[in-house]
Design an enzyme around this catalytic site. Sequence first.
Site, PDB file in Angstrom:
ATOM      1  N   HIS A 103       0.824  -1.202   0.000  1.00 56.99           N
ATOM      2  CA  HIS A 103       0.000   0.000   0.000  1.00 56.99           C
ATOM      3  C   HIS A 103       0.866   1.264   0.000  1.00 56.99           C
ATOM      4  O   HIS A 103       0.557   2.250  -0.682  1.00 56.99           O
ATOM      5  CB  HIS A 103      -0.925  -0.038   1.234  1.00 56.99           C
ATOM      6  CG  HIS A 103      -1.731   1.200   1.430  1.00 56.99           C
ATOM      7  ND1 HIS A 103      -1.517   2.070   2.477  1.00 56.99           N
ATOM      8  CD2 HIS A 103      -2.741   1.738   0.701  1.00 56.99           C
ATOM      9  CE1 HIS A 103      -2.371   3.070   2.396  1.00 56.99           C
ATOM     10  NE2 HIS A 103      -3.128   2.909   1.330  1.00 56.99           N
TER      11      HIS A 103
ATOM     12  N   GLU B 281       1.967   1.776  -3.450  1.00 61.76           N
ATOM     13  CA  GLU B 281       0.875   2.322  -4.276  1.00 61.76           C
ATOM     14  C   GLU B 281       0.825   3.848  -4.138  1.00 61.76           C
ATOM     15  O   GLU B 281       0.699   4.572  -5.129  1.00 61.76           O
ATOM     16  CB  GLU B 281      -0.446   1.679  -3.852  1.00 61.76           C
ATOM     17  CG  GLU B 281      -1.685   2.234  -4.528  1.00 61.76           C
ATOM     18  CD  GLU B 281      -2.730   2.689  -3.523  1.00 61.76           C
ATOM     19  OE1 GLU B 281      -2.980   3.914  -3.454  1.00 61.76           O
ATOM     20  OE2 GLU B 281      -3.304   1.832  -2.813  1.00 61.76           O
ATOM     21  N   HIS B 282       0.939   4.355  -2.906  1.00 60.76           N
ATOM     22  CA  HIS B 282       0.959   5.807  -2.711  1.00 60.76           C
ATOM     23  C   HIS B 282       2.145   6.450  -3.434  1.00 60.76           C
ATOM     24  O   HIS B 282       2.013   7.495  -4.061  1.00 60.76           O
ATOM     25  CB  HIS B 282       1.076   6.127  -1.219  1.00 60.76           C
ATOM     26  CG  HIS B 282      -0.236   6.184  -0.500  1.00 60.76           C
ATOM     27  ND1 HIS B 282      -0.658   7.297   0.177  1.00 60.76           N
ATOM     28  CD2 HIS B 282      -1.210   5.260  -0.358  1.00 60.76           C
ATOM     29  CE1 HIS B 282      -1.843   7.058   0.729  1.00 60.76           C
ATOM     30  NE2 HIS B 282      -2.198   5.818   0.425  1.00 60.76           N
TER      31      HIS B 282
ATOM     32  N   GLU C 124      -4.027   8.201   7.081  1.00 65.00           N
ATOM     33  CA  GLU C 124      -5.028   7.298   6.501  1.00 65.00           C
ATOM     34  C   GLU C 124      -5.371   6.179   7.506  1.00 65.00           C
ATOM     35  O   GLU C 124      -6.536   5.823   7.686  1.00 65.00           O
ATOM     36  CB  GLU C 124      -4.488   6.699   5.196  1.00 65.00           C
ATOM     37  CG  GLU C 124      -5.529   5.916   4.407  1.00 65.00           C
ATOM     38  CD  GLU C 124      -4.989   5.408   3.068  1.00 65.00           C
ATOM     39  OE1 GLU C 124      -3.814   5.668   2.740  1.00 65.00           O
ATOM     40  OE2 GLU C 124      -5.765   4.734   2.351  1.00 65.00           O
TER      41      GLU C 124
END
Lengths: 477, 477
Positions: free
Chosen positions: B73, B76-77, B153
């Site tokens: 993740h 991905e950012h 997040e």
Amino acid sequence: MREPIFLPLDQPELETDLAGGVVRRTVHPSGLRVLTERMPSARSASIGFWVGVGSRDEQAERDDAPGSLGSTHFLEHLLFKGTPTRDAYSIATSFDRIGAEHNALTAKEYTCYYAKVRDADLDGAVTVLADMVTNSVLDGDEFEMERGVILEELAMAADDLADVANERFFEAVMGDHPLGRPIGGHPETIRAARRDDVDLHYRDRYDPTTLVITAAGAVDHDRLVERVLEALNLSPQERWHTDRDGTPVRRVQGEGRIDSTSVDASADQTPSASSVPGLSTGAAGTGNAEPSVHITARPSEQVNLLIGTEGLRSNDPRRFAFGVMNSVLGGGMSSRLFQEIREKRGLAYTAYSFGASYSDAGLFGMYAGCAPEKAAEVVELSRLELQRMAETGITDEERERALGQIAGSSALALEDSDTRMGRLARAELGSGELYDLDASLERFAAVTGDEIRSIAAELAARPLTIVAVGDTSRAEL
Amino acid sequence: MREPIFLPLDQPELETDLAGGVVRRTVHPSGLRVLTERMPSARSASIGFWVGVGSRDEQAERDDAPGSLGSTHFLEHLLFKGTPTRDAYSIATSFDRIGAEHNALTAKEYTCYYAKVRDADLDGAVTVLADMVTNSVLDGDEFEMERGVILEELAMAADDLADVANERFFEAVMGDHPLGRPIGGHPETIRAARRDDVDLHYRDRYDPTTLVITAAGAVDHDRLVERVLEALNLSPQERWHTDRDGTPVRRVQGEGRIDSTSVDASADQTPSASSVPGLSTGAAGTGNAEPSVHITARPSEQVNLLIGTEGLRSNDPRRFAFGVMNSVLGGGMSSRLFQEIREKRGLAYTAYSFGASYSDAGLFGMYAGCAPEKAAEVVELSRLELQRMAETGITDEERERALGQIAGSSALALEDSDTRMGRLARAELGSGELYDLDASLERFAAVTGDEIRSIAAELAARPLTIVAVGDTSRAEL
């Protein structure tokens, strides 16, 4: 420049070409309106039964009466509970067995019951929606059961801190204005709600003159009108139960409404906080005054921040300038707020700005969720960005990007029949002006740099409201 | 009965008619796959760059190493943060200025970068997505900034009690299986993450053999393939950097993967909890045993409840029976859970059931949010409904409704190009079997009452897990 299509109420039949479709409207003698937008290649349709009554029309609590906050939403729930010929299970099954996307929503100025269905299922959906909306029995036992459901819905919203912040923000900016009230009411008003009062609300407010039926997608106008009249037991001339004169209701600036004060219809006047009457604003035009800070302390990891002020009415001609400004300020990953708060400083996962507009008032806000220790910094960054916008406006490159964003996202949104269905209803229930995509894009493109600076300056000059919800003990606000 | 379309990996060019469109696939010598589904009347297109790597592929924490939970993740950012020729702002602007709907998502078995754009903007979107995904520089300063964003997040997710319940449920049901881990990692693993480890993950995992590009809507296959190869600097024969043999990766049951144990490929065996290896199940086939209860106490109005057990793998042939059963049990307003919990007793605002399936394991759950005092009752009602389903199955009327719901909702979903774009990718990255709508509806229609009872009995016989998040001090669980 393309003019908006005006939907005059004294014209029973109307047909007009929109970019991408044909819009038709029929006004029945009772006042009932049916609008459709046929989308040539669609295989499904969205249909909505819209009633021009929302939470703002409820009676506020007073010394001599408990008020009825939340009764519009309560009523919306109850309409799923049965009619003389359909019980709640039958209504639920009607939608489920065709795999419909269906739901209802209560807003501040309207209530909507909608379904998206395959083309062959449209007639059936009309029959059930018509029955639900006009023949509800509001059974007493069902009323009590639904009270529990609604209390759980409020509990769920109370656990969502962004939701809580949003409610607080409306209250704080709108003050005693009816738009400042929560749509769902409060647990106390729901616990106090009585079936007969909600019934009265139903009889009083659900009426052919407030009912607008809109559909988009694979829909044939004449056939839909026929089905609707049949489902409502109306002959083409006959009137459904109503004591009124059959004049449809439009929510227009300046019309007196429950609890609302008189409204200044001139939206072009020199900007000042007092241009939106009925709001408790404090000192007007004092952007440098201390903002009013509203804190709701809750255990949390993040503080949910809303920073803003009064905004524009639905019909404010400056809404196109506001739209371009808002896109640059907080409308995407390349927007100033996103860049300054998230990309350059890593302070938040989300940061954006928005406007919410109603017939006689509106609000403007900037949202971010961040660590409590960073809340003061995020508030300051947001204020500075609004201030900078007021002073220097936007660059040509930003302007081009904003116009592209508005054009692209609008085009994508209008591919969905539900977007078109909703657009028809909001135009009809609002001012009666329908902007098709090209007409509105021309308006956005015509916005000047001065107009953008001017609307930003107006917002920046208004008294600022800051709402913080979360573990604010560590936030220096 | 219509067979699914199998997408064999040794066939570089494939074209097949689906109901509603034509699917084409090109496999490049490097292993890169491009699949399209043209929708005749579409004016926009959805495109996704899918990488067959997800959170399950991360290294778990061990005594001798910190692990890399959340690194997929994190990566991905970072892919939004810049390439040698595009900085983060330029990437953001590329999408915003065309009003694209765009985002990325990290799942347990794949990562996806996608955009929905007007037809004329598709080429541009391909160029930017290709650059982002294959040429990211993973700049060290950007890495540090993004660490803060990801921590926010996670903080946002931690404040969402339904989200917390979902994570706990996966952990509780899956145990030490890699699918039980949180996709985003933990704050500790994100604080400990090092740029070089994420870079290694990128170099190791992002490869032509794991990359699948799918598009649906207004798309021309040949043109798209040409653009993709151009954007990736590949001649039709040339291979992009890879040390592998160019064999595309599919996540198939029985293939060894990091941290996963060997998998029993027979999904048709007699149901028992131990049929999903790698899971810590406790006693198998003991539905009458005490359920394992996992409580996370948090101040709240509602308790978020998840009640369930291990479910089906993606390719389990019983998934069609499960789909029909799940629709009747908890798939809409007329479902049994909704009726029993909400409609008859007013205990919750929402109640539904669901399945989540992966290559070698899955889970089944029932969700409701309710007042803490009612939690025990809601849990018991949910258990009873599953038990009743196991004992008596469903009625003919329920079956008809379920099939109608599946047909209608699938047809509506497939009107969106993003649904079709995703369907292509999941088939290609999964088993390679693509069911078009008609083929899958035939499978659902062929399900027998015995099969439905049987799958319910199997689920009811598995050890039950109960997760409760919220103010559990008042809940007797």
